[in-house]
Design a protein around this motif. Structure first.
Motif, PDB file in Angstrom:
ATOM      1  N   LEU A  37       1.108  -1.666  -0.087  1.00 35.90           N
ATOM      2  CA  LEU A  37      -0.019   0.106  -0.106  1.00 35.90           C
ATOM      3  C   LEU A  37       0.739   0.973  -0.329  1.00 35.90           C
ATOM      4  O   LEU A  37       1.103   1.468   0.940  1.00 35.90           O
ATOM      5  CB  LEU A  37      -1.042  -0.029   1.159  1.00 35.90           C
ATOM      6  CG  LEU A  37      -1.856  -1.144   1.128  1.00 35.90           C
ATOM      7  CD1 LEU A  37      -2.566  -0.902   2.805  1.00 35.90           C
ATOM      8  CD2 LEU A  37      -2.966  -1.586  -0.053  1.00 35.90           C
ATOM      9  N   VAL A  38       0.765   1.469  -1.220  1.00 33.84           N
ATOM     10  CA  VAL A  38       1.764   3.173  -1.374  1.00 33.84           C
ATOM     11  C   VAL A  38       0.773   4.187  -0.429  1.00 33.84           C
ATOM     12  O   VAL A  38      -0.272   4.363  -0.945  1.00 33.84           O
ATOM     13  CB  VAL A  38       2.789   2.864  -2.710  1.00 33.84           C
ATOM     14  CG1 VAL A  38       3.326   4.446  -3.023  1.00 33.84           C
ATOM     15  CG2 VAL A  38       2.949   1.820  -3.228  1.00 33.84           C
ATOM     16  N   LEU A  39       1.470   5.503   0.005  1.00 31.94           N
ATOM     17  CA  LEU A  39       0.639   6.907  -0.055  1.00 31.94           C
ATOM     18  C   LEU A  39       0.762   6.673  -1.539  1.00 31.94           C
ATOM     19  O   LEU A  39       2.015   7.054  -2.301  1.00 31.94           O
ATOM     20  CB  LEU A  39       1.512   7.899   1.184  1.00 31.94           C
ATOM     21  CG  LEU A  39       1.805   7.330   2.323  1.00 31.94           C
ATOM     22  CD1 LEU A  39       2.380   9.088   3.184  1.00 31.94           C
ATOM     23  CD2 LEU A  39       0.334   6.116   2.856  1.00 31.94           C
ATOM     24  N   ALA A  86     -10.260  -0.417   2.183  1.00 27.28           N
ATOM     25  CA  ALA A  86     -10.122  -0.769   0.841  1.00 27.28           C
ATOM     26  C   ALA A  86      -8.847  -0.586  -0.339  1.00 27.28           C
ATOM     27  O   ALA A  86      -9.076  -0.987  -1.651  1.00 27.28           O
ATOM     28  CB  ALA A  86     -11.405   0.822   0.379  1.00 27.28           C
ATOM     29  N   ALA A  87      -8.240  -0.080   0.294  1.00 24.27           N
ATOM     30  CA  ALA A  87      -6.758  -0.105  -0.021  1.00 24.27           C
ATOM     31  C   ALA A  87      -6.250  -1.431  -0.784  1.00 24.27           C
ATOM     32  O   ALA A  87      -5.951  -1.814  -1.512  1.00 24.27           O
ATOM     33  CB  ALA A  87      -6.069   0.796   0.006  1.00 24.27           C
ATOM     34  N   TYR A 102       2.267  -2.328   4.829  1.00 21.07           N
ATOM     35  CA  TYR A 102       1.677  -0.733   4.316  1.00 21.07           C
ATOM     36  C   TYR A 102       2.414   0.219   4.671  1.00 21.07           C
ATOM     37  O   TYR A 102       3.588   0.441   5.654  1.00 21.07           O
ATOM     38  CB  TYR A 102       0.610  -0.879   6.063  1.00 21.07           C
ATOM     39  CG  TYR A 102      -0.696   0.872   6.356  1.00 21.07           C
ATOM     40  CD1 TYR A 102      -0.371   1.628   4.794  1.00 21.07           C
ATOM     41  CD2 TYR A 102       0.275   1.551   7.212  1.00 21.07           C
ATOM     42  CE1 TYR A 102      -0.876   3.065   5.494  1.00 21.07           C
ATOM     43  CE2 TYR A 102      -0.631   2.856   7.579  1.00 21.07           C
ATOM     44  CZ  TYR A 102      -0.808   3.694   6.288  1.00 21.07           C
ATOM     45  OH  TYR A 102      -1.532   4.648   6.493  1.00 21.07           O
ATOM     46  N   GLY A 103       2.583   0.932   3.523  1.00 18.47           N
ATOM     47  CA  GLY A 103       4.121   1.936   3.308  1.00 18.47           C
ATOM     48  C   GLY A 103       3.732   3.590   4.136  1.00 18.47           C
ATOM     49  O   GLY A 103       3.523   4.638   3.092  1.00 18.47           O
ATOM     50  N   ALA A 123      -9.754  -6.777   4.866  1.00 17.26           N
ATOM     51  CA  ALA A 123      -9.777  -7.693   3.248  1.00 17.26           C
ATOM     52  C   ALA A 123      -8.314  -8.749   2.403  1.00 17.26           C
ATOM     53  O   ALA A 123      -9.622  -9.752   1.903  1.00 17.26           O
ATOM     54  CB  ALA A 123      -9.257  -6.401   2.324  1.00 17.26           C
ATOM     55  N   ARG A 124      -8.040  -8.735   3.416  1.00 19.48           N
ATOM     56  CA  ARG A 124      -7.045  -9.853   3.209  1.00 19.48           C
ATOM     57  C   ARG A 124      -7.072 -10.501   4.583  1.00 19.48           C
ATOM     58  O   ARG A 124      -5.074 -10.604   5.351  1.00 19.48           O
ATOM     59  CB  ARG A 124      -5.717  -9.686   2.382  1.00 19.48           C
ATOM     60  CG  ARG A 124      -5.705  -8.867   1.283  1.00 19.48           C
ATOM     61  CD  ARG A 124      -6.435 -10.719   0.641  1.00 19.48           C
ATOM     62  NE  ARG A 124      -5.624 -10.295  -1.028  1.00 19.48           N
ATOM     63  CZ  ARG A 124      -6.287  -9.101  -1.841  1.00 19.48           C
ATOM     64  NH1 ARG A 124      -7.508  -8.357  -1.359  1.00 19.48           N
ATOM     65  NH2 ARG A 124      -6.211  -9.221  -3.197  1.00 19.48           N
TER      66      ARG A 124
END
Length: 268
Positions: A37-39, A86-87, A102-103, A123-124
């Motif tokens: 997950l990238v900002l 959601a991301a 998570y970034g 989500a996962r």
């Protein structure tokens, strides 16, 4: 008389050959599927992760972006929490991921690692989770480091969150330096030479077991090995530590000494 085959007739004279035989293999992710997950404002993490993971056959990286504010404050960091699930969900929907990372370092502390993990697992549910600070703690343990020098780009209120969070986990922070720049886009343009000077300043001020450069926008990974060679002190960063941790969580134990001392270790 029309003596064309049905396939030829239905395709305007083109010969259509269907149901060709094929076999399958593990694909490009035969060893590990890693989600990141990238900002939305981040210029750096994908570049450094692709460099580190690029030489590993069977290890695949899949990213999504999470909306965030370009100005890094405790309030904007915490505002990301409800967006994490959601991301995560849009990364290869319906496909299991081995690890989700998570970034954002400061948000992981402002929100709290366990809350970040809970959002990811909604989500996962089967994925192993990491954040930059989770990875940093794992790196400190693997390197047997207790006294940590910290370098950040953050403003004072975010720096206080970082210092308190690390100290609360049992590590000493005898020296803490900052560029005091709250604009994420400008942080991404801080030169590697300036980051190196920041690390050298940290090392000149106190005896530490390792230096941690916090923030996924800061460029450190490519210089880690050379800084270690010059100083004799292990150096890691948000991107550097989390790439290592994601690999180890996925069961990838390859030694990558070109990326510094950490990449020669296992999770402690």
């Amino acid at each position: 008389m029309n003596d064309r085959s049905p396939a030829e007739a239905s395709s305007g004279g083109m010969q259509l050959i269907e149901n060709l035989p094929f076999e399958t293999d593990g694909g490009i992710a035969s060893r590990a599927r890693i989600g990141l997950l990238v900002l939305a404002t981040d210029f750096t993490i994908e570049h450094e992760w692709r460099a580190i993971l690029g030489g590993l056959d069977g290890v695949a990286l899949y990213q999504s972006r999470i909306l965030n504010d370009n100005l890094i404050t405790p309030e904007t960091l915490r505002a990301m929490e409800p967006r994490i699930a959601a991301a995560t969900d849009v990364i290869l929907p319906g496909t299991e991921l081995d690890v989700v990372a998570y970034g954002c370092t400061s948000a992981s502390m402002a929100i709290g690692e366990e809350k970040v993990f809970a959002r990811i697992r909604s989500a996962r549910p089967t994925a192993r989770c990491t954040t930059p600070i989770t990875a940093a703690f794992a790196a400190f343990r693997a390197l047997k480091a207790r006294r940590i020098g910290v370098l950040t780009p953050y403003r004072a209120d975010v720096n206080r969150i970082v210092a308190d969070y690390i100290a609360a986990r049992g590590f000493e922070v005898p020296v803490f330096g900052s560029f005091n720049e709250p604009d994420d886009g400008k942080v991404a343009r801080i030169t590697p030479a300036a980051v190196r000077r920041g690390v050298e300043t940290i090392l000149a001020e106190a005896a530490v077991d390792a230096v941690f450069v916090s923030c996924t926008s800061v460029r450190l990974a490519h210089a880690a090995r050379s800084i270690e060679a010059e100083t004799g002190v292990p150096v890691t960063s948000s991107n550097h530590a989390m790439a290592w941790h994601a690999l180890r969580l996925a069961g990838v134990e390859d030694q990558l000494p070109e990326w510094g001392r950490l990449f020669e270790t296992r999770i402690g």
